[in-house]
Design a protein around this motif. Sequence first.
Motif, short mmCIF file in Angstrom:
data_model
loop_
_atom_site.label_atom_id
_atom_site.label_comp_id
_atom_site.label_asym_id
_atom_site.label_seq_id
_atom_site.Cartn_x
_atom_site.Cartn_y
_atom_site.Cartn_z
N ALA A 128 0.83 -1.20 0.00
CA ALA A 128 0.00 0.00 0.00
C ALA A 128 0.87 1.25 0.00
CB ALA A 128 -0.93 -0.01 1.21
N LEU A 129 1.98 1.22 0.75
CA LEU A 129 2.93 2.33 0.76
C LEU A 129 3.45 2.60 -0.65
CD1 LEU A 129 5.07 4.28 2.05
CD2 LEU A 129 6.49 2.23 2.42
N ALA A 130 3.85 1.55 -1.36
CA ALA A 130 4.38 1.72 -2.70
C ALA A 130 3.35 2.31 -3.65
CB ALA A 130 4.88 0.36 -3.23
N MET A 131 2.08 1.87 -3.51
CA MET A 131 1.03 2.40 -4.37
C MET A 131 0.79 3.88 -4.08
SD MET A 131 -3.01 1.38 -4.72
CE MET A 131 -3.40 2.05 -3.11
N LEU A 132 0.70 4.25 -2.81
CA LEU A 132 0.45 5.64 -2.46
C LEU A 132 1.59 6.55 -2.91
CD1 LEU A 132 -1.07 5.56 1.15
CD2 LEU A 132 -2.20 6.26 -0.97
N ALA A 133 2.82 6.05 -2.83
CA ALA A 133 3.97 6.87 -3.21
C ALA A 133 3.94 7.21 -4.70
CB ALA A 133 5.27 6.15 -2.86
N ARG A 134 3.23 6.40 -5.50
CA ARG A 134 3.12 6.68 -6.94
C ARG A 134 1.94 7.60 -7.27
NH1 ARG A 134 4.11 0.98 -6.98
NH2 ARG A 134 1.89 0.57 -7.34
N GLY A 170 14.90 -5.42 -3.87
CA GLY A 170 14.24 -5.98 -5.04
C GLY A 170 13.42 -4.97 -5.82
N ASN A 171 13.24 -3.77 -5.25
CA ASN A 171 12.42 -2.73 -5.89
C ASN A 171 13.10 -1.38 -5.73
OD1 ASN A 171 9.74 -4.39 -6.34
ND2 ASN A 171 10.32 -4.75 -4.21
N PRO A 172 14.01 -1.04 -6.64
CA PRO A 172 14.69 0.27 -6.54
C PRO A 172 13.67 1.40 -6.46
CG PRO A 172 15.73 -1.11 -8.21
CD PRO A 172 14.48 -1.84 -7.79
N GLY A 173 13.88 2.30 -5.52
CA GLY A 173 12.94 3.39 -5.33
C GLY A 173 11.83 3.10 -4.35
N GLN A 174 11.83 1.89 -3.77
CA GLN A 174 10.82 1.55 -2.77
C GLN A 174 10.88 2.55 -1.62
OE1 GLN A 174 8.50 -0.93 -2.55
NE2 GLN A 174 7.93 -0.69 -0.42
N PRO A 175 9.77 3.22 -1.30
CA PRO A 175 9.79 4.22 -0.22
C PRO A 175 9.85 3.55 1.15
CG PRO A 175 7.57 3.95 -1.07
CD PRO A 175 8.46 3.11 -1.95
N ARG A 176 10.09 4.36 2.16
CA ARG A 176 10.08 3.91 3.55
C ARG A 176 8.99 4.66 4.29
NH1 ARG A 176 14.96 0.71 4.70
NH2 ARG A 176 15.99 0.60 2.68
N PHE A 177 8.40 4.01 5.28
CA PHE A 177 7.42 4.70 6.11
C PHE A 177 8.10 5.78 6.95
CE2 PHE A 177 4.69 0.89 5.50
CZ PHE A 177 3.53 1.55 5.09
N ALA A 178 7.40 6.90 7.10
CA ALA A 178 7.94 8.02 7.87
C ALA A 178 7.51 7.99 9.33
CB ALA A 178 7.50 9.34 7.23
N ALA A 179 6.51 7.16 9.67
CA ALA A 179 6.02 7.09 11.05
C ALA A 179 5.16 5.84 11.21
CB ALA A 179 5.21 8.33 11.40
#
Length: 325
Positions: A128-134, A170-179
Amino acid sequence: MRAALLALGLLAVSTAVQAEPVEVLSFGSFTPQDYAGIINGTYRQSPVELQGHLSLPPSSGRRIPAVVIVPGSGGYAQWMQDTVAAPLNRIGIATLIVDSFSGRGVKETARDQGRVPMAASVLDGFQALAMLARHPGIDGQRIGITGFSRGGVAALFTAERRLADALAAGNPGQPRFAAHLPFYPGCSTQWDNPRPAAAPLLLLLGARDDYTPAAICLAYAVRLRLAGADVNTRLYDTAGHAWMADYPARRSNVQTFGECDLRIEDDGQIRDAKSGASSREGWKEFAAKVMTSCGGTGATIGADAEARIAATADMVAFFRRTLRP
């Protein structure tokens, strides 16, 4: 008078009007049997399509922060939108409530946790994080996560660096959660050697919780802090389990694991310290053995007005500080 004020406050929270209509989105996830599947990449062998309920407040054309919300063992419910998403929407934070069960053909796991691996709910949070980041309206650097009970575990374990690092590899650019903000998570499963991420973590716990006992989480928070985590806790004196829900507190025939000692090894395999069972034999089989070894049934779950109001204020303050809406 105090009870009346609390009831009025609860009503105000639960009947809040959404800033924007809710949009149902589809996104892909997977069903790993344990955390080893995420670390070694074998999770990709079990794809599944899930849905998320997205609510976007007005943004004035700027990218806004967001929070992923992961439900507990009862699955998605409207109260999550009304009492958790709406207060965040009102301060300019978008929300996405994940439905981890419908796409897997399951309604709930409260009476049988073997139906869906716990690691699957954690991976759903990352997906879900990856989808939202896009999303063009979301700031991918300001996405937090929260969740309830089982979903609280997702909010807690997405803060484990091993998992985030494996997905990023495995996913370059994968975001990280901020909190990370778990509501009453189950802490009977813990990493043997936790490697917490740098993002702030706040655990919201109930002093009267007989489903996921607060004492275990408080002890784990100490271990996380010693490992370098930026972690804090809040303990609500009147709260049992599921105090954020909209149904009256009641006794429920749910599976409980508060007497268990389950440890996640460095490679992501889970072992039961009491029976020696391991998740490497498959989640369903492992869950059944753990239930026999140390599980039980029956806990009190349901709303607590006082705790709900206090926790909502703490949640809003935490995400206001960490995501800067």
